[in-house]
Design a protein around this motif. Structure first.
Motif, PDB file in Angstrom:
ATOM      1  N   THR A  44       0.824  -1.211   0.000  1.00 40.14           N
ATOM      2  CA  THR A  44       0.000   0.000   0.000  1.00 40.14           C
ATOM      3  C   THR A  44       0.856   1.259   0.000  1.00 40.14           C
ATOM      4  O   THR A  44       0.455   2.270  -0.565  1.00 40.14           O
ATOM      5  N   LYS A  63     -10.485  13.174 -12.565  1.00 42.13           N
ATOM      6  CA  LYS A  63      -9.376  12.869 -11.660  1.00 42.13           C
ATOM      7  C   LYS A  63      -9.452  11.390 -11.275  1.00 42.13           C
ATOM      8  O   LYS A  63     -10.531  10.853 -11.065  1.00 42.13           O
ATOM      9  N   ARG A  91      -4.889   9.060  -7.596  1.00 41.18           N
ATOM     10  CA  ARG A  91      -4.926  10.437  -7.056  1.00 41.18           C
ATOM     11  C   ARG A  91      -3.775  11.267  -7.628  1.00 41.18           C
ATOM     12  O   ARG A  91      -3.380  11.079  -8.782  1.00 41.18           O
ATOM     13  N   GLY A 136     -28.363  -1.351   9.080  1.00 46.11           N
ATOM     14  CA  GLY A 136     -28.208  -2.502   9.951  1.00 46.11           C
ATOM     15  C   GLY A 136     -27.664  -3.699   9.197  1.00 46.11           C
ATOM     16  O   GLY A 136     -27.869  -3.843   7.987  1.00 46.11           O
ATOM     17  N   ALA A 137     -26.951  -4.568   9.941  1.00 45.06           N
ATOM     18  CA  ALA A 137     -26.260  -5.686   9.298  1.00 45.06           C
ATOM     19  C   ALA A 137     -27.222  -6.701   8.723  1.00 45.06           C
ATOM     20  O   ALA A 137     -26.841  -7.533   7.897  1.00 45.06           O
ATOM     21  N   ASP A 165     -20.449   3.703  -0.341  1.00 41.20           N
ATOM     22  CA  ASP A 165     -19.908   4.947   0.201  1.00 41.20           C
ATOM     23  C   ASP A 165     -18.554   5.296  -0.402  1.00 41.20           C
ATOM     24  O   ASP A 165     -18.265   6.461  -0.663  1.00 41.20           O
ATOM     25  N   ALA A 166     -17.707   4.280  -0.615  1.00 44.38           N
ATOM     26  CA  ALA A 166     -16.420   4.543  -1.260  1.00 44.38           C
ATOM     27  C   ALA A 166     -16.666   5.089  -2.667  1.00 44.38           C
ATOM     28  O   ALA A 166     -15.991   6.019  -3.122  1.00 44.38           O
ATOM     29  N   LYS A 196     -17.772   8.925  -2.629  1.00 48.91           N
ATOM     30  CA  LYS A 196     -16.659   9.862  -2.459  1.00 48.91           C
ATOM     31  C   LYS A 196     -15.710   9.817  -3.653  1.00 48.91           C
ATOM     32  O   LYS A 196     -15.211  10.854  -4.100  1.00 48.91           O
ATOM     33  N   TYR A 248     -14.692  12.988  -5.880  1.00 50.57           N
ATOM     34  CA  TYR A 248     -13.284  13.312  -6.066  1.00 50.57           C
ATOM     35  C   TYR A 248     -12.955  13.419  -7.550  1.00 50.57           C
ATOM     36  O   TYR A 248     -12.237  14.313  -7.985  1.00 50.57           O
ATOM     37  N   LEU A 305     -11.761  -4.137  -5.760  1.00 49.90           N
ATOM     38  CA  LEU A 305     -11.025  -3.999  -4.497  1.00 49.90           C
ATOM     39  C   LEU A 305     -11.731  -4.729  -3.366  1.00 49.90           C
ATOM     40  O   LEU A 305     -11.101  -5.308  -2.478  1.00 49.90           O
ATOM     41  N   MET A 334      -7.665  -4.161  -0.233  1.00 48.84           N
ATOM     42  CA  MET A 334      -8.684  -3.861   0.782  1.00 48.84           C
ATOM     43  C   MET A 334      -8.338  -2.552   1.477  1.00 48.84           C
ATOM     44  O   MET A 334      -9.200  -1.761   1.804  1.00 48.84           O
ATOM     45  N   ALA A 335      -7.039  -2.318   1.680  1.00 47.79           N
ATOM     46  CA  ALA A 335      -6.631  -1.050   2.283  1.00 47.79           C
ATOM     47  C   ALA A 335      -7.080   0.098   1.398  1.00 47.79           C
ATOM     48  O   ALA A 335      -7.455   1.156   1.879  1.00 47.79           O
ATOM     49  N   LEU A 336      -7.073  -0.090   0.097  1.00 44.03           N
ATOM     50  CA  LEU A 336      -7.455   0.986  -0.809  1.00 44.03           C
ATOM     51  C   LEU A 336      -8.929   1.327  -0.671  1.00 44.03           C
ATOM     52  O   LEU A 336      -9.320   2.460  -0.896  1.00 44.03           O
ATOM     53  N   LEU A 337      -9.770   0.353  -0.306  1.00 45.48           N
ATOM     54  CA  LEU A 337     -11.184   0.653  -0.137  1.00 45.48           C
ATOM     55  C   LEU A 337     -11.349   1.650   1.000  1.00 45.48           C
ATOM     56  O   LEU A 337     -12.115   2.601   0.896  1.00 45.48           O
ATOM     57  N   ASP A 355      -9.106   3.752   1.953  1.00 45.72           N
ATOM     58  CA  ASP A 355      -8.594   5.045   1.465  1.00 45.72           C
ATOM     59  C   ASP A 355      -9.723   5.833   0.826  1.00 45.72           C
ATOM     60  O   ASP A 355      -9.849   7.039   1.013  1.00 45.72           O
ATOM     61  N   LEU A 356     -10.546   5.149   0.044  1.00 43.01           N
ATOM     62  CA  LEU A 356     -11.617   5.848  -0.662  1.00 43.01           C
ATOM     63  C   LEU A 356     -12.717   6.269   0.298  1.00 43.01           C
ATOM     64  O   LEU A 356     -13.215   7.389   0.220  1.00 43.01           O
ATOM     65  N   ILE A 357     -13.093   5.366   1.202  1.00 39.78           N
ATOM     66  CA  ILE A 357     -14.148   5.705   2.160  1.00 39.78           C
ATOM     67  C   ILE A 357     -13.721   6.900   3.000  1.00 39.78           C
ATOM     68  O   ILE A 357     -14.541   7.733   3.384  1.00 39.78           O
ATOM     69  N   ASN A 358     -12.424   6.977   3.284  1.00 37.49           N
ATOM     70  CA  ASN A 358     -11.923   8.036   4.155  1.00 37.49           C
ATOM     71  C   ASN A 358     -11.410   9.261   3.412  1.00 37.49           C
ATOM     72  O   ASN A 358     -10.801  10.139   4.012  1.00 37.49           O
ATOM     73  N   LEU A 359     -11.647   9.334   2.105  1.00 39.49           N
ATOM     74  CA  LEU A 359     -11.218  10.494   1.334  1.00 39.49           C
ATOM     75  C   LEU A 359     -11.738  11.765   2.006  1.00 39.49           C
ATOM     76  O   LEU A 359     -12.921  11.855   2.345  1.00 39.49           O
ATOM     77  N   LEU A 365     -12.887  14.987   1.177  1.00 36.73           N
ATOM     78  CA  LEU A 365     -13.290  15.699  -0.026  1.00 36.73           C
ATOM     79  C   LEU A 365     -13.046  17.192   0.052  1.00 36.73           C
ATOM     80  O   LEU A 365     -12.963  17.854  -0.981  1.00 36.73           O
ATOM     81  N   THR A 422     -10.759  18.687  -2.355  1.00 39.28           N
ATOM     82  CA  THR A 422     -10.951  18.771  -3.807  1.00 39.28           C
ATOM     83  C   THR A 422     -12.246  19.458  -4.220  1.00 39.28           C
ATOM     84  O   THR A 422     -12.405  19.806  -5.373  1.00 39.28           O
ATOM     85  N   PHE A 454     -19.483   9.100  10.008  1.00 37.50           N
ATOM     86  CA  PHE A 454     -19.012   8.087   9.061  1.00 37.50           C
ATOM     87  C   PHE A 454     -18.282   8.743   7.902  1.00 37.50           C
ATOM     88  O   PHE A 454     -17.227   8.281   7.484  1.00 37.50           O
ATOM     89  N   ARG A 455     -18.826   9.829   7.381  1.00 38.58           N
ATOM     90  CA  ARG A 455     -18.187  10.506   6.254  1.00 38.58           C
ATOM     91  C   ARG A 455     -17.285  11.654   6.712  1.00 38.58           C
ATOM     92  O   ARG A 455     -16.429  12.120   5.964  1.00 38.58           O
ATOM     93  N   GLU A 468     -24.087  -2.308  11.870  1.00 38.45           N
ATOM     94  CA  GLU A 468     -23.968  -2.771  10.486  1.00 38.45           C
ATOM     95  C   GLU A 468     -22.506  -3.015  10.146  1.00 38.45           C
ATOM     96  O   GLU A 468     -22.140  -4.032   9.572  1.00 38.45           O
ATOM     97  N   GLY A 470     -21.101  -6.007  12.027  1.00 39.20           N
ATOM     98  CA  GLY A 470     -21.644  -7.323  11.690  1.00 39.20           C
ATOM     99  C   GLY A 470     -22.475  -7.949  12.803  1.00 39.20           C
ATOM    100  O   GLY A 470     -22.552  -9.170  12.909  1.00 39.20           O
TER     101      GLY A 470
END
Lengths: 357, 356
Positions: A6, A80, A85, A163-164, A174-175, A178, A182, A228, B1-4, B6-10, B12, B15, B82-83, B226, B229
């Motif tokens: 990474t 972009k 990035r 909920g799960a 959500d990814a 964003k 971006y 991913l 998986m780490a990249l996912l 990264d995106l969730i935690n962007l 914004l 930008t 969360f965001r 959620e 789990g």
């Protein structure tokens, strides 16, 4: 070991070089398969016309014969790159023969002609596309969260649910939200759908051809994200037969005339014209749509054309706000999730603005 | 998986000016929370400046298919844990296109009560103790409990620690910080008597804000489960037998109860509540009869009694309040699945407005 991987993926190259990476994206031979490959640019580029044309092996995507396999990529729109990035970019392209003719699967070219017609350009057509999709488990063709060999509880709790036990795959969704923001895509919202494991995002309002460019790149980003996450995205319009909702790509549309005073009458005339060409539109609105447009599950039957205010069982729905204010937009609910937005957006513009019954 | 991630935690804000607003509402069952998100052109901190929106009420049991639009009115804004960034959560209530609250909208009537001048003058404060149970995702059984069996009897679990006594603390602790981040007035947490059961408290909050904050705290909790789990249950008696139920004790005071001589005001208020016991109980949550048995720190559902420091009473007055002659009291009757708009406004209405 994974720490170093990474570190490398997330290297900020602008610290070391002016070079930028451009990922060229195109639509492959079956009309829904997205393809891409990357090239290094000597410096950042923000204007598509300044990007070099490129080419790819069309014989590997069912778009050219082996002995004459080069298909040329024309860059059309830049976004972009949320994965790389920095100054790196995604480039939406369309595809041509070396002689400069659009290849048969290139739907953008004809759409661009329609959108550059002066009557269409004058109307400034806006589109808001609601893209639905289903997330599937990677190793079995079964939706994410569904027990293998069985079914979840019936529809009811899942629409916008949390909920799960109700929302499966939110991290992908959500990814994606964003990442699209971006990238510069005009993504206007997301929601969980009626069938569990199914989601929706909306792109728009975007003008003319850019609506479809943005939707294709949003689809690209989505599929890269599912890659991913280790899940599979399906754009099939009826992934599970039975009492489970299908997946559509409702297309909201307005023109300058519809958005002005008196627009409601323009809308009604436009809907009439769409009704007269119902069969032609349906034929272009996505493969397998007959499995979805049954008249149940918030659809109108595929052979029926009807419209109504706030009516989710209609072919075309007009929102209450539009009805109340006498101007606005309408929603064509017929397109399937696997529709080609170049085709649908340009056809709606062509029928309502150019076509004379 | 780490990249996912990264995106969730962007972040914004680096930008774009655009922000994401998650609109939250209560669905057709009265307890099912629903939400969807939209992009706004810039940060917003005043709910009055947020656009109304709409949703498909036919998919939540709140409208028919041929006339499906239900309108969302934004009422309160919180930061989105969360965001993060400038993104927000928006608590909404639901109306017909004609502007009438739909039948499941309990906030509109509560807001009317809270804007009555007599109620406003009394500045009603609420502290709500929300209990809940965490369940395993694949079987409807509390987390940490052996499938096909039971843990040891109650005793060690209340405020307990250790892997054999506290099940699910990561959900509870992340919820605590997330709520503080969001701007919810969360005042505390504790492990409960039944293992796998927890409690958080929201308050003191004035008037309608108590209901708004509790609903958003519930939303954040379910979003966190959620991610973790596990499944959250607000059932008032999740496991039958010698296991505590789950309540939403509602602590209450007014300007008059907080002033000198407040203890007499409290006693009068409790009397009025006693005269309307049946009406309150009917509005205090479905299934409460399984919980209010007179055992397990409850009063029997058909009995109305109050006492100082008495956890077996319908209403408990704290020793501090008795000693100082002023303060607040605790209505222990509401179930964990109560609607806080209903309960808070009903207590205010009965004690301030209602004349026997």
């Amino acid at each position: 070991m994974s720490l170093l991987l990474t570190d490398l993926i997330n290297l900020n190259l602008s610290d070391y070089t002016d070079k930028a990476i451009a990922e060229y994206i195109w639509v492959g031979g079956n009309g829904m398969d997205l393809r891409s490959k990357a090239k290094t640019l000597p410096a950042p580029v923000t204007d598509p016309s300044k990007l070099p044309k490129w080419n790819y092996d069309g014989s590997s995507t069912n778009q050219a014969p082996g002995q004459d396999s080069e298909v040329i990529l024309y860059p059309q729109a830049i976004f972009k790159d949320p994965f790389r990035r920095g100054n790196n970019i995604l480039v939406m392209c369309d595809t041509y023969t070396p002689a400069g003719e659009p290849i048969p699967t290139n739907k953008r070219n004809a759409a661009a002609k329609i959108f550059s017609h002066p009557d269409v350009a004058a109307e400034e057509p806006w589109y808001g596309i609601e893209q639905e999709y289903t997330l599937l488990q990677k190793n079995v063709q079964w939706p994410l969260g569904w027990p293998v060999g069985g079914y979840p509880g019936p529809q009811g709790p899942y629409y916008c649910g949390i909920g799960a036990d109700k929302a499966w795959g939110r991290d992908v969704v959500d990814a994606h939200y964003k990442a699209c923001l971006y990238a510069g895509i005009n993504i206007s919202g997301i929601n969980g759908e009626v069938m569990p494991g199914q989601w929706e995002f909306q792109v728009g309002p975007s003008i003319g051809i850019s609506a479809a460019d943005e939707l294709w790149v949003a689809r690209y980003i989505l599929e890269r994200i599912t890659e991913l996450a280790g899940v599979v995205v399906s754009f099939d319009p009826k992934p599970i037969p039975g009492d489970w909702n299908g997946a559509g790509a409702h297309t909201n549309f307005s023109t300058k005339s519809m958005r002005k005073e008196g627009g409601y009458e323009v809308i009604k005339k436009a809907i009439d014209k769409l009704g007269l060409r119902h069969k032609e539109h349906i034929a272009a609105y996505g493969e397998g749509n007959e499995r979805r447009l049954t008249g149940r599950h918030e659809t109108a039957n595929i052979n029926t054309f009807k419209w109504g205010v706030a009516d989710r069982g209609a072919s075309i729905r007009v929102g209450r706000d539009t009805h109340k204010e006498g101007k606005g937009y309408f929603e064509d609910r017929r397109p399937a999730s696997n529709m080609d937005p170049y085709v649908v957006t340009s056809m709606v513009a062509e029928t309502t603005i150019l076509w004379k019954p």
